[in-house]
Design a protein around this motif. Structure first.
Motif, PDB file in Angstrom:
ATOM      1  N   LEU A  18      45.963  42.861  36.867  1.00 29.49           N
ATOM      2  CA  LEU A  18      45.060  41.874  37.466  1.00 29.49           C
ATOM      3  C   LEU A  18      45.061  40.532  36.949  1.00 29.49           C
ATOM      4  CD1 LEU A  18      43.979  41.752  40.537  1.00 29.49           C
ATOM      5  CD2 LEU A  18      42.129  41.707  39.264  1.00 29.49           C
ATOM      6  N   GLN A  19      45.863  40.209  37.992  1.00 29.68           N
ATOM      7  CA  GLN A  19      46.073  38.356  37.070  1.00 29.68           C
ATOM      8  C   GLN A  19      45.685  37.433  38.617  1.00 29.68           C
ATOM      9  OE1 GLN A  19      50.047  38.279  36.005  1.00 29.68           O
ATOM     10  NE2 GLN A  19      49.003  38.568  34.013  1.00 29.68           N
ATOM     11  N   ASN A  20      45.725  36.099  39.036  1.00 31.95           N
ATOM     12  CA  ASN A  20      45.987  35.241  39.578  1.00 31.95           C
ATOM     13  C   ASN A  20      47.354  34.046  39.935  1.00 31.95           C
ATOM     14  OD1 ASN A  20      43.977  36.135  40.968  1.00 31.95           O
ATOM     15  ND2 ASN A  20      41.962  34.948  39.653  1.00 31.95           N
ATOM     16  N   VAL A  27      46.617  39.185  42.057  1.00 36.24           N
ATOM     17  CA  VAL A  27      48.096  39.838  41.836  1.00 36.24           C
ATOM     18  C   VAL A  27      48.165  40.674  41.329  1.00 36.24           C
ATOM     19  CG1 VAL A  27      50.875  39.479  41.301  1.00 36.24           C
ATOM     20  CG2 VAL A  27      49.771  37.707  42.053  1.00 36.24           C
ATOM     21  N   MET A  28      48.499  42.225  41.784  1.00 35.25           N
ATOM     22  CA  MET A  28      48.067  43.209  40.818  1.00 35.25           C
ATOM     23  C   MET A  28      49.237  43.729  40.287  1.00 35.25           C
ATOM     24  SD  MET A  28      45.798  46.411  41.450  1.00 35.25           S
ATOM     25  CE  MET A  28      46.543  47.176  42.886  1.00 35.25           C
ATOM     26  N   CYS A  54      55.757  47.436  40.952  1.00 32.71           N
ATOM     27  CA  CYS A  54      55.027  47.406  42.152  1.00 32.71           C
ATOM     28  C   CYS A  54      54.118  46.484  41.900  1.00 32.71           C
ATOM     29  CB  CYS A  54      54.332  48.666  42.259  1.00 32.71           C
ATOM     30  SG  CYS A  54      54.903  49.479  42.749  1.00 32.71           S
ATOM     31  N   VAL A  55      53.948  45.473  42.745  1.00 37.28           N
ATOM     32  CA  VAL A  55      53.028  44.203  42.875  1.00 37.28           C
ATOM     33  C   VAL A  55      52.080  44.108  44.167  1.00 37.28           C
ATOM     34  CG1 VAL A  55      54.902  42.807  44.613  1.00 37.28           C
ATOM     35  CG2 VAL A  55      52.341  41.695  42.498  1.00 37.28           C
ATOM     36  N   MET A  56      50.653  44.657  44.479  1.00 38.88           N
ATOM     37  CA  MET A  56      49.957  44.056  45.614  1.00 38.88           C
ATOM     38  C   MET A  56      49.267  42.575  45.434  1.00 38.88           C
ATOM     39  SD  MET A  56      46.610  46.295  46.472  1.00 38.88           S
ATOM     40  CE  MET A  56      48.224  47.868  46.601  1.00 38.88           C
ATOM     41  N   PHE A  57      49.357  41.816  45.848  1.00 44.13           N
ATOM     42  CA  PHE A  57      48.696  41.354  46.270  1.00 44.13           C
ATOM     43  C   PHE A  57      47.506  40.124  47.591  1.00 44.13           C
ATOM     44  CE2 PHE A  57      52.942  39.516  46.221  1.00 44.13           C
ATOM     45  CZ  PHE A  57      53.774  38.857  44.558  1.00 44.13           C
ATOM     46  N   GLU A  62      42.442  42.672  44.108  1.00 42.46           N
ATOM     47  CA  GLU A  62      41.040  42.610  43.008  1.00 42.46           C
ATOM     48  C   GLU A  62      40.449  44.165  43.653  1.00 42.46           C
ATOM     49  OE1 GLU A  62      38.990  38.583  42.518  1.00 42.46           O
ATOM     50  OE2 GLU A  62      39.238  38.610  44.429  1.00 42.46           O
ATOM     51  N   LYS A  63      40.107  44.127  44.392  1.00 44.65           N
ATOM     52  CA  LYS A  63      39.225  44.706  44.989  1.00 44.65           C
ATOM     53  C   LYS A  63      39.754  46.433  44.402  1.00 44.65           C
ATOM     54  CE  LYS A  63      37.404  42.707  49.153  1.00 44.65           C
ATOM     55  NZ  LYS A  63      37.063  42.879  50.580  1.00 44.65           N
ATOM     56  N   VAL A  64      40.767  46.795  44.155  1.00 40.03           N
ATOM     57  CA  VAL A  64      41.482  48.365  43.966  1.00 40.03           C
ATOM     58  C   VAL A  64      41.642  48.015  42.839  1.00 40.03           C
ATOM     59  CG1 VAL A  64      41.502  48.871  46.200  1.00 40.03           C
ATOM     60  CG2 VAL A  64      43.767  47.668  44.587  1.00 40.03           C
TER      61      VAL A  64
END
Length: 161
Positions: A18-20, A27-28, A54-57, A62-64
């Motif tokens: 996890l980053q920002n 961004v995960m 894979c990437v999730m924004f 952040e929660k998962v």
């Protein structure tokens, strides 16, 4: 009309990172692994591992992120994104330097990546907590369904054979 939709189920190869972004958007990043069966010349089948970045924004990432651990099985829905960029080399003082190959040619710093941008996900692992079976779905707990109707002898009456 073009369709860009990906649906995969696989295991996480490592804990999610996890980053920002510069503007603070979470961004995960994670890698999903699954196997394809390939027929060999002798007629047998061999499992061939495949790996997908894979990437999730956003806030959901952040929660998962704390639940996306190595080995967890998840299903994802999303879209493909291809991007390329120039990677740069820097010396210890932060100055950009040119790197050369053995034959004197500038070393290529072009990079590229194909990723799945995750829109939806679902945890596929089931685990046993205190003797109670539950399906893990992103922090939400499903109530166990009612047991199937059984006759007095312990067998289902509507078995077709």
């Amino acid at each position: 009309m073009a369709v860009n939709h990906v649906n995969l189920i696989g295991n996480l190869t490592r804990d999610a990172a996890l980053q920002n972004t510069n503007n603070g958007t979470p961004v995960m990043n994670f890698t999903l692994a699954f196997s394809e069966q390939a027929r060999q010349q002798d007629g047998t089948y061999k499992a061939i591992p495949q790996y997908v970045d894979c990437v999730m924004f956003g806030n959901r990432a952040e929660k998962v992120a704390q639940y996306f651990k190595k080995g967890v099985k998840i299903g994802i829905d999303g879209s493909l994104r291809y991007h390329n960029w120039d990677d740069h080399f820097y010396d210890a003082s932060g100055n950009e330097i040119q790197v050369f190959t053995r034959n004197g040619q500038p070393k290529s710093t072009k990079r590229n990546q194909l990723q799945v941008i995750v829109d939806e996900f679902e945890f596929c692992n089931s685990r046993n907590n205190g003797g109670e079976n539950e399906q893990s779905n992103g922090g939400y707990h499903q109530q166990p369904s009612a047991p199937a109707h059984s006759s007095a002898n312990g067998y289902d009456d509507d078995v077709p054979f």
